[in-house]
Write an enzyme that holds these catalytic residues in place. Structure first.
Site, PDB file in Angstrom:
ATOM      1  N   LEU A   6      32.953  37.728  41.554  1.00  0.00           N
ATOM      2  CA  LEU A   6      33.706  36.805  41.117  1.00  0.00           C
ATOM      3  C   LEU A   6      33.057  35.671  39.991  1.00  0.00           C
ATOM      4  O   LEU A   6      32.075  35.244  40.146  1.00  0.00           O
ATOM      5  CB  LEU A   6      34.332  35.725  42.196  1.00  0.00           C
ATOM      6  CG  LEU A   6      35.290  36.515  43.336  1.00  0.00           C
ATOM      7  CD1 LEU A   6      35.650  35.417  43.990  1.00  0.00           C
ATOM      8  CD2 LEU A   6      36.353  37.232  42.482  1.00  0.00           C
ATOM      9  N   LEU A   7      33.470  35.950  38.850  1.00  0.00           N
ATOM     10  CA  LEU A   7      32.863  35.107  37.702  1.00  0.00           C
ATOM     11  C   LEU A   7      33.662  33.939  37.309  1.00  0.00           C
ATOM     12  O   LEU A   7      35.110  34.222  37.046  1.00  0.00           O
ATOM     13  CB  LEU A   7      32.665  35.880  36.373  1.00  0.00           C
ATOM     14  CG  LEU A   7      31.374  36.838  36.288  1.00  0.00           C
ATOM     15  CD1 LEU A   7      31.261  37.397  35.020  1.00  0.00           C
ATOM     16  CD2 LEU A   7      30.055  36.227  36.804  1.00  0.00           C
ATOM     17  N   SER A   8      33.142  32.715  37.151  1.00  0.00           N
ATOM     18  CA  SER A   8      33.856  31.647  36.878  1.00  0.00           C
ATOM     19  C   SER A   8      33.645  31.202  35.371  1.00  0.00           C
ATOM     20  O   SER A   8      34.568  30.344  34.735  1.00  0.00           O
ATOM     21  CB  SER A   8      33.688  30.407  37.672  1.00  0.00           C
ATOM     22  OG  SER A   8      32.318  30.146  37.441  1.00  0.00           O
ATOM     23  N   GLY A  10      30.611  30.054  34.502  1.00  0.00           N
ATOM     24  CA  GLY A  10      29.597  29.158  34.745  1.00  0.00           C
ATOM     25  C   GLY A  10      28.384  29.781  34.871  1.00  0.00           C
ATOM     26  O   GLY A  10      28.309  30.966  35.090  1.00  0.00           O
ATOM     27  N   CYS A 100      40.812  26.535  49.017  1.00  0.00           N
ATOM     28  CA  CYS A 100      40.571  27.404  47.919  1.00  0.00           C
ATOM     29  C   CYS A 100      39.727  28.641  48.283  1.00  0.00           C
ATOM     30  O   CYS A 100      39.959  29.854  47.867  1.00  0.00           O
ATOM     31  CB  CYS A 100      40.029  26.681  46.845  1.00  0.00           C
ATOM     32  SG  CYS A 100      39.532  27.640  45.579  1.00  0.00           S
ATOM     33  N   CYS A 195      38.875  22.428  42.131  1.00  0.00           N
ATOM     34  CA  CYS A 195      38.746  23.538  41.519  1.00  0.00           C
ATOM     35  C   CYS A 195      39.948  23.844  40.709  1.00  0.00           C
ATOM     36  O   CYS A 195      39.863  24.557  39.915  1.00  0.00           O
ATOM     37  CB  CYS A 195      38.260  24.568  42.356  1.00  0.00           C
ATOM     38  SG  CYS A 195      39.472  24.798  43.950  1.00  0.00           S
TER      39      CYS A 195
END
Length: 355
Positions: A6-8, A10, A100, A195
């Site tokens: 999971l890439l945000s 950041g 979340c 978030c």
């Protein structure tokens, strides 16, 4: 082994990806979960998700890893945002980031990928350890960045699929790795706040959903009206910022929902309103109900601070908690998260503050 990351956009999730690649894994796909509400609230502030996506694209390009965008805005609204709005309207202090993780990142996303992957990797600061086919959530090496508080409602099934590569690193070490390998987002600042809001201010979000209603601000000790506010739902017990009155500092110590009154006090009198005993329900244990409640500590908000406490089981889903020290900001709706040493055992929702 097939791995989903999971890439945000950041630094943390990007370094997590790098560490997995550095271990020699090659069957990797990245996912960006679009949960921002800013399409709906675009008139309030600038939208960050395109900026996030630009960084996701750049990082995946650097490592030659494919990525996919999944839109979870509808699921997020139904499972997290609606809960947040309801809690605020009831005068409570919600913790949406806990849900979340439980309901979206490791709930809806797990349902979406449907057992396609052996492992899901994220940039959370926490550790998962295994013993006798059971999974245990442990605090990260970096106690300031530790996110076990927000991960406290994970299930055994969810934890069986998770790996947090940053759990053994300090934030400063993560930043240094990002610079050493010249990540595209190496200088990007950490995200702050809830978030799903992105750059939207929390009070603007509340105003959009609950509106405004004038009410009085009263000094608790004197009963004197010393100002007005736009609705009790903008305030939480223990709050100092945002009161905007002279002769401060002021602290919110009580809310009267029926009359829409906010009671405040000066710092020197504030300790008189501190509490140490409260009830929790909606209890979640990561590894089942403990055999005893000895030597427990709890957090009642994200951060380093833990309280020693005594727990008394009142009923199957009801526990009385007595802290060893009083706290200024205990409020219904918050979560009390249980710890023994560095292990996070689970958590429960505060619903009544007693004394």
């Amino acid at each position: 082994m097939k791995i989903a990351v999971l890439l945000s956009g950041g630094v943390d999730s990007s370094v997590a990806l790098y560490r997995i690649i550095n271990k020699g894994y090659t069957s990797i796909k990245c996912y960006y979960l679009k949960i921002w509400l800013e399409d709906e609230l675009s008139y309030i502030g600038s939208c960050p998700w395109q900026e996030d996506l630009n960084y996701v694209e750049a990082v995946c390009s650097k490592f030659n890893v494919p990525y996919e965008i999944i839109n979870f805005q509808k699921e997020y609204y139904n499972k997290v945002v609606s809960y947040t709005i309801k809690e605020l309207k009831n005068g409570n202090t919600p913790s949406p980031d806990i849900f979340c993780n439980q309901r979206i990142k490791f709930g809806a996303f797990f349902e979406k990928i449907n057992e396609q992957y052996d492992l899901v990797v994220t940039g959370h600061y926490a550790k998962i350890q295994t013993k006798d086919k059971k999974f245990f959530l442990k605090q990260a090496k970096d106690k300031i960045k530790d996110q076990s508080y927000f991960l406290s409602h994970l299930s055994q099934k969810q934890m069986s699929k998770l790996y947090f590569p940053l759990g053994t690193l300090l934030k400063s070490e993560v930043r240094q790795i990002a610079k050493n390998i010249n990540l595209p987002n190496k200088n990007r600042k950490d995200s702050q706040g809830i978030c799903f809001l992105g750059k939207i201010k929390y009070n603007e979000f509340i105003k959009y959903h609950l509106g405004e209603k004038k009410g009085n601000i009263i000094e608790k000790e004197t009963g004197k009206i010393i100002g007005t506010h736009n609705g009790y739902w903008f305030f939480t017990v223990g709050q100092r910022r945002g009161i905007k009155l002279s002769n401060g500092p002021w602290f919110v110590i009580e809310k009267d929902l029926e009359k829409n009154i906010i009671y405040i006090s000066h710092n020197e009198n504030y300790s008189k309103q501190a509490k140490r005993k409260f009830l929790v329900h909606e209890i979640h244990w990561i590894n089942g109900t403990p055999s005893d409640f000895e030597n427990f500590k709890i957090k009642i908000r994200h951060g380093e601070k833990k309280y020693s406490c005594k727990l008394k089981l009142i009923a199957k889903n009801l526990i009385e908690i007595s802290l060893n020290k009083k706290d200024y900001g205990i409020s219904p709706g918050q979560f009390a998260i249980f710890y023994k040493n560095t292990e996070c055992l689970g958590g429960a929702k505060i619903f009544k503050v007693m004394e």
